[in-house]
Design a protein around this motif. Structure first.
Motif, PDB file in Angstrom:
ATOM      1  N   VAL A   1     -35.401   2.162  -3.011  1.00 57.20           N
ATOM      2  CA  VAL A   1     -36.488   1.166  -2.530  1.00 57.20           C
ATOM      3  C   VAL A   1     -36.887  -0.078  -3.740  1.00 57.20           C
ATOM      4  CG1 VAL A   1     -39.009   0.780  -2.161  1.00 57.20           C
ATOM      5  CG2 VAL A   1     -37.912   2.675  -1.123  1.00 57.20           C
ATOM      6  N   GLU A   2     -36.578   0.466  -4.973  1.00 53.19           N
ATOM      7  CA  GLU A   2     -36.741  -0.490  -6.094  1.00 53.19           C
ATOM      8  C   GLU A   2     -35.424  -1.110  -6.337  1.00 53.19           C
ATOM      9  OE1 GLU A   2     -37.955   2.198  -9.514  1.00 53.19           O
ATOM     10  OE2 GLU A   2     -39.964   2.367  -8.473  1.00 53.19           O
ATOM     11  N   GLY A   3     -34.489  -0.969  -5.475  1.00 51.76           N
ATOM     12  CA  GLY A   3     -33.331  -1.772  -5.813  1.00 51.76           C
ATOM     13  C   GLY A   3     -32.433  -1.497  -6.858  1.00 51.76           C
ATOM     14  N   LYS A   4     -32.739   0.096  -7.531  1.00 54.82           N
ATOM     15  CA  LYS A   4     -31.864   0.380  -8.474  1.00 54.82           C
ATOM     16  C   LYS A   4     -30.882   1.385  -7.898  1.00 54.82           C
ATOM     17  CE  LYS A   4     -35.761   0.346 -11.558  1.00 54.82           C
ATOM     18  NZ  LYS A   4     -36.801   1.422 -12.319  1.00 54.82           N
ATOM     19  N   ALA A   5     -30.565   1.625  -6.838  1.00 54.09           N
ATOM     20  CA  ALA A   5     -29.487   2.466  -6.092  1.00 54.09           C
ATOM     21  C   ALA A   5     -29.198   1.823  -4.718  1.00 54.09           C
ATOM     22  CB  ALA A   5     -30.101   3.973  -5.968  1.00 54.09           C
TER      23      ALA A   5
END
Length: 274
Positions: free
Chosen positions: A65-69
């Protein structure tokens, strides 16, 4: 009496003031949780294996969701989970090929350098004199990779070499991570040809140690029509994106170091059914 009543009223008023203050503070400083995190977490397998590089499934959901994966980060869930995750995130998902762990060693007839009485762990044994095994690059056979597998996708064969149960393998990479000699690779299941050796010794030396070793003869390199295999540091290395698994290199390998894994998979399935 009037004193008690006055104190009670004061306490009530103060309670109301504090209550309103806490309510305002709670609303102002509340941590907003994106509902997509819970939605993604619900569809994950719950293995908490850490193969995605995050601290468990909930950590992976938050990272997505945070764009880190990436939405494809859950190797255990394979394409099914990736597709659902992409749907929740509102992004396009293109199917990926399934991968599997492959043990790049099939050493036979090698004598140990010394008797090892230490901890039954490949990492510990590797530290002691570079390992007790006669080949400095081969499998130590203590089953550390098998112990690391959370999906019961590996077992030790009668030859003291680990075997992968492809149907159960999730390509999480845990087995590869614990192998001190980096003998396990995660490769696409469509790739059938593998060099089952990691020795960097020169041909003559390698041959004396292991009858299945790569001797850097370059016959495989010469016959490959796709320029997909080259000898580097005395070892044949396959460029998998170029390899078509045509098997020509398998046919010319004098030590049978390069194998067609389709046959190995067939034998593994047969072993499990008998």
């Amino acid at each position: 009496m009037e004193l008690v009543l006055g104190a009670t009223i004061t306490l009530v008023i103060l309670g109301m003031i504090f209550g309103v203050g806490l309510a305002i503070a709670s609303d102002k400083f509340a941590v907003k949780v994106d509902p997509r995190i819970d939605s993604i977490n619900e569809i994950l397998p719950g293995a908490n294996c850490g193969a995605c590089g995050q601290p468990g499934c909930s950590g992976f959901a938050q990272a997505v969701v945070e764009g880190k994966a990436l939405v494809t980060g859950c190797t255990v869930g394979q394409n099914e989970v990736a597709e659902l995750t992409a749907s929740i995130m509102g992004v396009k998902f293109e199917g990926r090929e399934r991968a599997v762990a492959v043990v790049m060693c099939h050493a036979r007839g090698i004598k140990n350098k010394f008797v090892y009485h230490g901890v039954k762990d490949c990492r510990a044994a590797h530290i002691v004199g570079g390992g007790f095994f006669g080949c400095d690059y081969g499998c130590l056979g203590l089953g550390t990779c098998v112990e690391a597998c959370k999906f019961e996708a590996m077992y030790m064969g009668k030859d003291n070499l680990p075997r992968v149960i492809e149907e159960r393998c999730t390509a999480c990479g845990k087995c590869a991570a614990v192998c001190p000699r980096k003998l396990i690779s995660i490769v696409p299941t469509s790739k059938m040809v593998h060099v089952r050796c990691k020795s960097l010794d020169k041909g003559a030396v390698a041959k004396k140690i292991c009858q299945d070793s790569c001797i850097a003869c370059k016959q495989c390199e010469k016959i490959c029509p796709y320029d997909a295999i080259h000898v580097q540091n005395n070892l044949a290395v396959i460029d998998y994106p170029k390899c078509t698994s045509c098997g020509k290199c398998v046919e010319v390998c004098p030590n049978h170091t390069i194998i067609n894994f389709a046959r190995e998979r067939s034998l593994a399935k047969h072993t499990l059914t008998v």
